[in-house]
Write a protein that holds these residues in place. Sequence first.
Motif, mmCIF file in Angstrom:
data_model
loop_
_atom_site.group_PDB
_atom_site.id
_atom_site.type_symbol
_atom_site.label_atom_id
_atom_site.label_comp_id
_atom_site.label_asym_id
_atom_site.label_seq_id
_atom_site.Cartn_x
_atom_site.Cartn_y
_atom_site.Cartn_z
ATOM 1 N N GLU A 303 0.816 -1.212 0.000
ATOM 2 C CA GLU A 303 0.000 0.000 0.000
ATOM 3 C C GLU A 303 0.851 1.263 0.000
ATOM 4 O O GLU A 303 0.544 2.229 -0.718
ATOM 5 C CB GLU A 303 -0.941 -0.005 1.218
ATOM 6 N N ASN A 304 1.908 1.296 0.807
ATOM 7 C CA ASN A 304 2.751 2.496 0.881
ATOM 8 C C ASN A 304 3.425 2.789 -0.448
ATOM 9 O O ASN A 304 3.511 3.949 -0.881
ATOM 10 C CB ASN A 304 3.819 2.326 1.971
ATOM 11 N N ASN A 307 0.837 4.113 -2.964
ATOM 12 C CA ASN A 307 0.394 5.456 -2.618
ATOM 13 C C ASN A 307 1.463 6.502 -2.879
ATOM 14 O O ASN A 307 1.154 7.664 -3.173
ATOM 15 C CB ASN A 307 -0.028 5.493 -1.151
ATOM 16 N N SER A 308 2.740 6.100 -2.818
ATOM 17 C CA SER A 308 3.838 7.028 -3.112
ATOM 18 C C SER A 308 4.062 7.193 -4.612
ATOM 19 O O SER A 308 4.305 8.298 -5.102
ATOM 20 C CB SER A 308 5.143 6.534 -2.471
ATOM 21 N N LYS A 310 2.018 6.011 -7.308
ATOM 22 C CA LYS A 310 0.788 6.358 -8.030
ATOM 23 C C LYS A 310 0.911 6.222 -9.556
ATOM 24 O O LYS A 310 0.627 7.169 -10.307
ATOM 25 C CB LYS A 310 0.342 7.775 -7.687
ATOM 26 N N LYS A 336 -8.285 4.426 -4.175
ATOM 27 C CA LYS A 336 -8.054 5.266 -3.001
ATOM 28 C C LYS A 336 -6.562 5.348 -2.711
ATOM 29 O O LYS A 336 -6.073 6.373 -2.249
ATOM 30 C CB LYS A 336 -8.805 4.706 -1.795
ATOM 31 N N LEU A 337 -5.851 4.258 -2.977
ATOM 32 C CA LEU A 337 -4.399 4.266 -2.845
ATOM 33 C C LEU A 337 -3.753 5.008 -4.004
ATOM 34 O O LEU A 337 -2.779 5.736 -3.826
ATOM 35 C CB LEU A 337 -3.856 2.829 -2.818
ATOM 36 N N ASN A 338 -4.303 4.810 -5.187
ATOM 37 C CA ASN A 338 -3.696 5.350 -6.404
ATOM 38 C C ASN A 338 -4.768 5.904 -7.324
ATOM 39 O O ASN A 338 -5.252 5.224 -8.227
ATOM 40 C CB ASN A 338 -2.898 4.257 -7.126
#
Length: 409
Positions: A303-304, A307-308, A310, A336-338
């Motif tokens: 997830e991290n 999200n970083s 994208k 939502k993450l990307n």
Amino acid sequence: MKKSTILIIGCLISFTLTAQDTGEPLPVWQEGEMEIHHIFTGGGESVFCIFPDGTTLLIDAGDIGPHIDPRQTKTSPNDSKQPGEWLARYITNRIDFKNNKKIDYAFLTHFHADHMGGVYENSEKTRNGGDYYLSGITEVYEHAPFSKIIDRDWPSYHYPNPNKTNAIDNYKKFLEWNNKNNKLTAENFIPGTNKQFVLVNSPEKYPGFEIRNIVSNGEVWTGKGEKTKQVFPKGEAVSENKRSCGIKISYGDFDYFNGGDLAGHLSFGMEAWKDIETPVGKALGIVEVCEANHHAWIDAMNENFLNSVKPQIIVMQINHITHFNLSTMNRMANKKLNPNLKHIIPTNIPEISRAYIGVDQLKKVTGDGGHVVIKVMPEGKQYFVCLLTTKDESYKIKSILGPYKCNKK
């Protein structure tokens, strides 16, 4: 060349691609463009790049050996040749514009068979005089030589421990013989630098082009100058996958990341330092296209990282049915993450995977497989994605996606 002229050329090329009927071969590379080819041979992973001035880079050249496991993908387009030779034929077709047909750089992200080849019962000896076998990277060189090769542990192959596999022994013999007889040079990958992979033809024409070395052996670029930080504690055992090298290729506003088999999705109770993806993602920032880490297996694309980074496009290099994992697919498809995500594109969808994933989950991916080509327009402000047939060597277009605008820097 004046900026207005470059823009006109970019528009003409864009029109050619958008007007190109499917079933026709991919248009030839033109100076000022950048192409990133995710090549499907069924035998492992490989990416071939043509940069704006014609400089070329091969990232990995896998060969997992004879097809004896039904969970593996079959050699493509057929088993009349080994994956390394199919790769070489693809590459030589694509660089037909060059007078010197040598590849400028080869780069191994790490030392696993599906990225570098191995030694198998059907492996043939080189016909060039050396005492080594042909598989993966060594077989590519037999048919399409390269000038320089870069990996994570040249020249000792002792980090973190002596690497004594048949594949490494064969690779070392290959390097030694071709260094002595064909002037092949080898280098150790240097994390943090932007000076190891450089344009060799007309660098002055393309000041917006750069390849930044992001990570190797757990040493991650900090984003400041060429400074790095070691993530792995000294003396800890770390898998070969997590020691993978990774690079960011930038051209204008376009950015692409390839990190081999990096992984960072942790099971309950695992130490946080074993997540290499999170610090790598922070160093990278947003990119347009990302090859899925570790083939999108269960332990990657956390997830991290998503999200970083994208990415608008995620390319899945598939050679095994386990590379379609439901939990990883759900993470990659989570907007939502990307929120930038446009497509998740696999190079192949094995029939067993289709049955396992199911119709609804398959809607999360685009296409039914193919060579996945990222074609970046001059100045790096927009790009297309082309899927090519893998059934033969016609390299015909199955579908075209885009154009997509790059995020402004």
